[in-house]
Design an enzyme around this catalytic site. Structure first.
Site, PDB file in Angstrom:
ATOM      1  N   LYS A 133      58.809  87.795  -6.818  1.00  0.00           N
ATOM      2  CA  LYS A 133      57.768  86.894  -7.314  1.00  0.00           C
ATOM      3  C   LYS A 133      57.129  87.493  -8.566  1.00  0.00           C
ATOM      4  O   LYS A 133      56.788  88.671  -8.589  1.00  0.00           O
ATOM      5  CB  LYS A 133      56.717  86.683  -6.218  1.00  0.00           C
ATOM      6  N   HIS A 145      69.267  94.358  -0.407  1.00  0.00           N
ATOM      7  CA  HIS A 145      68.858  93.760   0.852  1.00  0.00           C
ATOM      8  C   HIS A 145      67.466  94.192   1.292  1.00  0.00           C
ATOM      9  O   HIS A 145      66.988  95.272   0.970  1.00  0.00           O
ATOM     10  CB  HIS A 145      69.847  94.085   1.987  1.00  0.00           C
ATOM     11  N   TYR A 148      61.052  93.468  -0.987  1.00  0.00           N
ATOM     12  CA  TYR A 148      60.111  92.575  -1.651  1.00  0.00           C
ATOM     13  C   TYR A 148      59.662  93.218  -2.958  1.00  0.00           C
ATOM     14  O   TYR A 148      59.152  94.348  -2.963  1.00  0.00           O
ATOM     15  CB  TYR A 148      58.885  92.292  -0.787  1.00  0.00           C
ATOM     16  N   ASN A 168      51.434  94.928  -3.860  1.00  0.00           N
ATOM     17  CA  ASN A 168      50.778  94.435  -5.066  1.00  0.00           C
ATOM     18  C   ASN A 168      49.387  93.848  -4.840  1.00  0.00           C
ATOM     19  O   ASN A 168      48.694  93.523  -5.798  1.00  0.00           O
ATOM     20  CB  ASN A 168      51.654  93.373  -5.736  1.00  0.00           C
TER      21      ASN A 168
END
Length: 252
Positions: A133, A145, A148, A168
């Protein structure tokens, strides 16, 4: 249990469904005529989607909004892409992409979740159960794999071990992680932002990195291992007895 509908309502609903199916198939036929390979009626493509000739769209794929698919891409099966660009020669397998730009000759999936404002360069691999993201990935990154990566800027040719997490968000604000070129992020590393990892640096597996790691350094943030002799024996006695009893019962 739903209430039964009238014959008139059923007929109207079927007509609406038939019209939607006809419109969907018209879009598929237009793309096929333009040189896109589509071999299944289970594909759904919005009217604004642009697909270059030579792309392959596999069964169960949904392309929404202002999505652009480059030449030579293989999309699907079972992939959802919304308001995103996928450059030429990229494969997206059983994954979802939203509001992002995937670079050329990437390998995405299976089961990858690419969230908004993800940007990848040439030859990036985002593998199984990876989520991204608001992050930038330079050329040749490998994230195979269970990882995040959010609010991060990643240099070229980095390798991320299984279980890496960029931490984060502190409950109030979000912070960025910066990773240089040619870094090796060890398995189960937590990168607590804001933090920087310099060019060519390593992080040791199982580390929680809260301070910057200089270029060419090895960041280690974990306790030294201590073994307590005999600690497990009393706990294991009951467990082993329980399993042996089960094994005996199953063998009868």
């Amino acid at each position: 249990m739903q209430n039964p509908i009238s014959e008139q309502a059923r007929a109207a609903a079927l007509a609406q469904l038939d019209a939607a199916e006809a419109a969907r198939e018209d879009i598929l036929v237009q793309h096929i005529a333009n040189g896109v390979a589509i071999n299944s009626r289970t594909v759904q493509i919005d009217p604004e989607v642009v697909i270059a000739p030579g792309a392959v769209i596999l069964a169960g794929t949904i392309l929404r909004g202002k999505t652009v698919i480059g030449a030579g891409c293989v999309i699907g099966p079972n992939t959802l892409i919304e308001d995103s660009t996928v450059d030429e020669g990229t494969t997206v397998n059983a994954s979802q992409i939203y509001g992002s730009h995937i670079g050329p000759h990437n390998n995405i999936g299976p089961f990858t979740h690419v969230r908004v404002n993800t940007v990848t360069d040439y030859g990036v691999h985002l593998g199984a159960y990876v989520e991204t993201k608001n992050s930038n990935f330079a050329r040749g990154n490998t994230v195979s794999h269970l990882t995040y990566i959010g609010d991060s800027d990643v240099g070229k040719y980095c390798n991320f071990g299984c279980g890496t997490v960029t931490c984060n968000y502190d409950g109030k604000d979000k912070f960025r992680t910066q990773i240089g070129d040619y870094c090796f992020i060890g398995c189960n590393t937590n990168l607590v932002a804001p933090v920087k990892v310099g060019d060519g640096a390593y992080t040791a597996a199982g580390s929680t990195i809260t301070k910057d790691v200089p270029a060419q350094a090895l960041g280690i943030a974990r306790e030294r291992q201590t073994n307590l002799d005999g600690w497990a024996e009393p706990k294991m006695e009951a467990y082993i007895a329980k399993k042996q009893k089960l094994e005996n019962e199953q063998s009868k």
